[in-house]
Design a protein around this motif. Structure first.
Motif, PDB file in Angstrom:
ATOM      1  N   UNK A 167      -2.790  -5.932   5.459  1.00 48.59           N
ATOM      2  CA  UNK A 167      -1.519  -6.133   5.562  1.00 48.59           C
ATOM      3  C   UNK A 167      -0.807  -7.356   4.922  1.00 48.59           C
ATOM      4  N   UNK A 168      -1.752  -8.314   4.472  1.00 42.86           N
ATOM      5  CA  UNK A 168      -1.270  -9.170   2.900  1.00 42.86           C
ATOM      6  C   UNK A 168      -1.191  -8.259   1.738  1.00 42.86           C
ATOM      7  N   UNK A 169      -1.834  -7.370   1.739  1.00 43.23           N
ATOM      8  CA  UNK A 169      -1.526  -6.836   0.754  1.00 43.23           C
ATOM      9  C   UNK A 169      -0.682  -6.378   0.376  1.00 43.23           C
ATOM     10  N   UNK A 170      -0.577  -4.609   1.617  1.00 39.47           N
ATOM     11  CA  UNK A 170       0.351  -3.820   1.446  1.00 39.47           C
ATOM     12  C   UNK A 170       2.027  -4.582   1.418  1.00 39.47           C
ATOM     13  N   UNK A 171       2.129  -5.429   2.694  1.00 38.24           N
ATOM     14  CA  UNK A 171       3.328  -6.245   2.712  1.00 38.24           C
ATOM     15  C   UNK A 171       3.652  -6.933   0.789  1.00 38.24           C
ATOM     16  N   UNK A 172       2.741  -7.021   0.311  1.00 41.72           N
ATOM     17  CA  UNK A 172       3.284  -7.902  -1.258  1.00 41.72           C
ATOM     18  C   UNK A 172       3.085  -6.811  -2.166  1.00 41.72           C
ATOM     19  N   UNK A 176       6.788  -5.932  -3.913  1.00 39.03           N
ATOM     20  CA  UNK A 176       7.168  -5.499  -5.427  1.00 39.03           C
ATOM     21  C   UNK A 176       7.941  -3.670  -5.769  1.00 39.03           C
ATOM     22  N   UNK A 177       6.405  -2.910  -4.307  1.00 35.80           N
ATOM     23  CA  UNK A 177       8.159  -1.702  -5.158  1.00 35.80           C
ATOM     24  C   UNK A 177       8.942  -2.035  -5.126  1.00 35.80           C
ATOM     25  N   UNK A 178       9.744  -2.481  -3.545  1.00 33.84           N
ATOM     26  CA  UNK A 178      10.718  -2.560  -3.810  1.00 33.84           C
ATOM     27  C   UNK A 178      11.384  -2.844  -4.711  1.00 33.84           C
ATOM     28  N   UNK A 179      11.189  -3.922  -5.354  1.00 37.01           N
ATOM     29  CA  UNK A 179      12.549  -4.881  -6.350  1.00 37.01           C
ATOM     30  C   UNK A 179      11.791  -3.670  -7.717  1.00 37.01           C
ATOM     31  N   UNK A 180      11.118  -3.269  -8.366  1.00 37.03           N
ATOM     32  CA  UNK A 180      10.714  -2.598  -8.941  1.00 37.03           C
ATOM     33  C   UNK A 180      11.944  -0.928  -8.850  1.00 37.03           C
ATOM     34  N   UNK A 181      11.741  -0.651  -7.638  1.00 37.48           N
ATOM     35  CA  UNK A 181      12.479   0.492  -7.240  1.00 37.48           C
ATOM     36  C   UNK A 181      14.010   0.441  -7.548  1.00 37.48           C
ATOM     37  N   UNK A 196      -0.596   3.586  -0.585  1.00 41.44           N
ATOM     38  CA  UNK A 196      -1.805   2.936  -0.779  1.00 41.44           C
ATOM     39  C   UNK A 196      -2.835   3.785   0.276  1.00 41.44           C
ATOM     40  N   UNK A 197      -4.093   3.084  -0.275  1.00 41.77           N
ATOM     41  CA  UNK A 197      -5.367   3.396   0.571  1.00 41.77           C
ATOM     42  C   UNK A 197      -6.070   2.577   0.205  1.00 41.77           C
ATOM     43  N   UNK A 198      -6.449   1.949   1.395  1.00 40.71           N
ATOM     44  CA  UNK A 198      -7.668   0.697   0.793  1.00 40.71           C
ATOM     45  C   UNK A 198      -8.716   1.208   1.645  1.00 40.71           C
ATOM     46  N   UNK A 199      -9.759   1.038   0.677  1.00 43.82           N
ATOM     47  CA  UNK A 199     -11.326   1.777   1.051  1.00 43.82           C
ATOM     48  C   UNK A 199     -12.534   0.437   0.653  1.00 43.82           C
ATOM     49  N   UNK A 200     -13.386   1.182   1.650  1.00 46.36           N
ATOM     50  CA  UNK A 200     -14.529   0.773   1.150  1.00 46.36           C
ATOM     51  C   UNK A 200     -15.462   1.622   0.226  1.00 46.36           C
ATOM     52  N   UNK A 201     -15.867   1.098  -0.772  1.00 43.65           N
ATOM     53  CA  UNK A 201     -16.516   2.364  -1.184  1.00 43.65           C
ATOM     54  C   UNK A 201     -17.769   1.329  -2.374  1.00 43.65           C
ATOM     55  N   UNK A 202     -18.416   2.576  -2.523  1.00 46.76           N
ATOM     56  CA  UNK A 202     -19.887   2.370  -4.268  1.00 46.76           C
ATOM     57  C   UNK A 202     -19.312   2.139  -5.382  1.00 46.76           C
ATOM     58  N   UNK A 203     -18.421   2.394  -5.771  1.00 46.19           N
ATOM     59  CA  UNK A 203     -17.764   2.507  -6.870  1.00 46.19           C
ATOM     60  C   UNK A 203     -17.506   1.182  -7.328  1.00 46.19           C
ATOM     61  N   UNK A 204     -17.786   0.266  -6.505  1.00 46.23           N
ATOM     62  CA  UNK A 204     -17.062  -1.563  -6.709  1.00 46.23           C
ATOM     63  C   UNK A 204     -15.810  -1.661  -7.104  1.00 46.23           C
ATOM     64  N   UNK A 205     -16.158  -2.948  -7.722  1.00 49.50           N
ATOM     65  CA  UNK A 205     -14.027  -3.283  -7.809  1.00 49.50           C
ATOM     66  C   UNK A 205     -13.305  -2.370  -8.658  1.00 49.50           C
ATOM     67  N   UNK A 206     -12.925  -1.706  -8.346  1.00 44.26           N
ATOM     68  CA  UNK A 206     -11.409  -0.189  -8.633  1.00 44.26           C
ATOM     69  C   UNK A 206     -10.295  -0.507  -7.658  1.00 44.26           C
ATOM     70  N   UNK A 207     -10.001   1.065  -8.504  1.00 43.65           N
ATOM     71  CA  UNK A 207      -8.323   1.413  -8.453  1.00 43.65           C
ATOM     72  C   UNK A 207      -8.655   2.910  -8.533  1.00 43.65           C
ATOM     73  N   UNK A 230      -0.848 -11.465  -5.926  1.00 44.67           N
ATOM     74  CA  UNK A 230      -0.044 -11.062  -7.235  1.00 44.67           C
ATOM     75  C   UNK A 230      -0.782 -10.441  -7.895  1.00 44.67           C
ATOM     76  N   UNK A 231      -2.330 -11.093  -8.173  1.00 44.98           N
ATOM     77  CA  UNK A 231      -2.788 -10.164  -9.400  1.00 44.98           C
ATOM     78  C   UNK A 231      -3.200  -8.743  -8.878  1.00 44.98           C
ATOM     79  N   UNK A 232      -3.383  -8.450  -7.308  1.00 41.18           N
ATOM     80  CA  UNK A 232      -3.652  -6.635  -7.076  1.00 41.18           C
ATOM     81  C   UNK A 232      -2.513  -6.405  -6.693  1.00 41.18           C
ATOM     82  N   UNK A 233      -1.257  -7.276  -7.360  1.00 40.65           N
ATOM     83  CA  UNK A 233       0.083  -6.272  -6.990  1.00 40.65           C
ATOM     84  C   UNK A 233      -0.063  -6.116  -8.846  1.00 40.65           C
ATOM     85  N   UNK A 234      -0.492  -6.518  -9.670  1.00 35.77           N
ATOM     86  CA  UNK A 234      -1.071  -6.427 -11.269  1.00 35.77           C
ATOM     87  C   UNK A 234      -1.731  -5.062 -11.396  1.00 35.77           C
TER      88      UNK A 234
END
Length: 386
Positions: A167-172, A176-181, A196-207, A230-234
């Motif tokens: 929830x913290x990630x999604x809210x942040x 950001x998205x609202x201000x940008x829009x 935005x979907x947050x998932x566990x995966x074997x592909x490591x740290x990724x987006x 803040x970094x995740x928003x980047x």
């Protein structure tokens, strides 16, 4: 063919005559006289207007052939004698035949073809993919994204992060998205919708940005940056750049074109669509696409009042991850002192090799492959933060 025999001695050559109805050859003598190709043998005696005879281009090896208008043909296994006869009767090979007989010309043609194909792959195919992707209706792109996401089920699992962390990630990100829009709307620009979907995966740290606007963020990426929203928003701003420019769809178009071309060559279309997720997972955006996404992330962060310096933090964490490996992703209990021993040992080395390791290999899986060198990106984000 010129009929020079009209004013001099008749030049004859031995050949085999095929009537076009059977495979039986007939031994004949052929010559040109008064615009007619004369054919004379024990079982054949005929003449054909020279203008109606087809003379295939001469090759370096193999029999010589002349095709007659009634389906019959003449063949000669004595290529030298046939070629001498044609020269004596005034025939001159065209420039195409001359080039075909020259190994230098053939080598130059092959080289030119290779360069043309390479240029098409490097510049032509990306241009075509970009033009096609920009013209695909949003509804169709959404369907493509849903199909790809459905086929990625084996690669992603439900997130193991706590509900509060998610929830913290999604809210942040929503802020950001609202201000940008809002900032973009003031300039008359639209921002493509995302999910935005947050998932566990074997592909490591990724987006990963899928066609249609779905952005996948892995648990390991969250752990890599120690839940710094803040970094995740980047990170997500960078992926929004891929969505905005439709880079995912462009990649699929390129893969589809290459796959179709390969299937045409090898005659096998089976598995072309079934391997889309694998291709998408292994395909790398071009460095130009990554630069576009980086530039877009700067704009998003500025609109939200966040310094682009957070992207330097991200790159530092990746540099550290290259040295520490998965030990860096294990959750810490309460601060640095409780980090795994392996992470503590290499944590002090952070920044010492940043930019020198330009390996954009499979370790970065889907989202961070083929990025420009770390040093180039760090310099870009540092400049943008000033």
């Amino acid at each position: 063919m010129d009929d020079s025999s009209d004013s001099g001695a008749v030049v004859r050559v031995s050949a085999r005559y095929f009537d076009g109805r059977s495979t039986r050859p007939h031994k004949v003598q052929v010559w040109l006289a008064q615009g007619q190709l004369q054919i004379d043998g024990e079982t054949v005696r005929t003449q054909v207007p020279a203008a109606q005879v087809q003379w295939p281009e001469r090759t370096r090896h193999g029999p010589r052939v002349a095709r007659l208008p009634d389906g019959a043909s003449l063949q000669s296994l004595d290529a030298d004698a046939w070629d001498a006869w044609r020269r004596d009767t005034g025939h001159v090979d065209g420039w195409v035949v001359a080039l075909q007989q020259s190994w230098r010309a053939v080598a130059a043609s092959v080289l030119a073809l290779v360069l043309l194909l390479a240029a098409g792959y490097v510049w032509g195919l990306p241009w075509l993919a970009r033009e096609v992707a920009q013209r695909v209706p949003d509804g169709l792109e959404d369907q493509v994204g849903e199909a790809v996401l459905a086929q990625l089920d084996d690669m992603v699992k439900p997130s193991r992060l706590s509900a509060d962390e998610q929830r913290a990630i999604e809210a942040a990100w929503a802020e950001v998205l609202q201000r940008h829009q809002k900032a973009q709307a003031a300039q008359g620009r639209a921002v493509r919708p995302t999910q935005l979907l947050i998932r566990e995966s074997e592909i490591g740290p990724n987006a990963l940005a899928l066609p249609g606007g779905t952005i996948l963020l892995t648990d390991d990426m969250v752990r890599l940056v120690q839940n710094d929203t803040r970094v995740l928003s980047g990170v997500l701003a960078h992926e929004l750049g891929h969505v905005q420019h439709r880079h995912g769809l462009q990649t699929l178009v390129q893969i589809g074109v290459l796959g179709a071309a390969t299937s045409l060559v090898w005659g096998d279309f089976s598995g072309l669509l079934a391997t889309v997720p694998l291709w998408l997972g292994q395909a790398h955006y071009s460095r130009q696409a990554e630069r576009e996404a980086d530039a877009h992330s700067v704009g998003v962060l500025r609109d939200a009042g966040i310094s682009p310096q957070v992207m330097v933090t991200l790159l530092d964490r990746f540099a550290l991850y290259r040295r520490c490996g998965d030990a860096l992703l294990k959750p810490a209990a309460a601060g640095e002192a409780e980090k795994p021993q392996g992470a503590r040992q290499c944590a002090g080395q952070a920044g010492k090799g940043t930019g020198k390791d330009d390996k954009a290999d499979a370790a970065w899986g889907l989202g961070f492959a083929s990025h420009p060198a770390d040093a180039e990106r760090i310099a870009f984000f540092n400049a943008a933060a000033r």
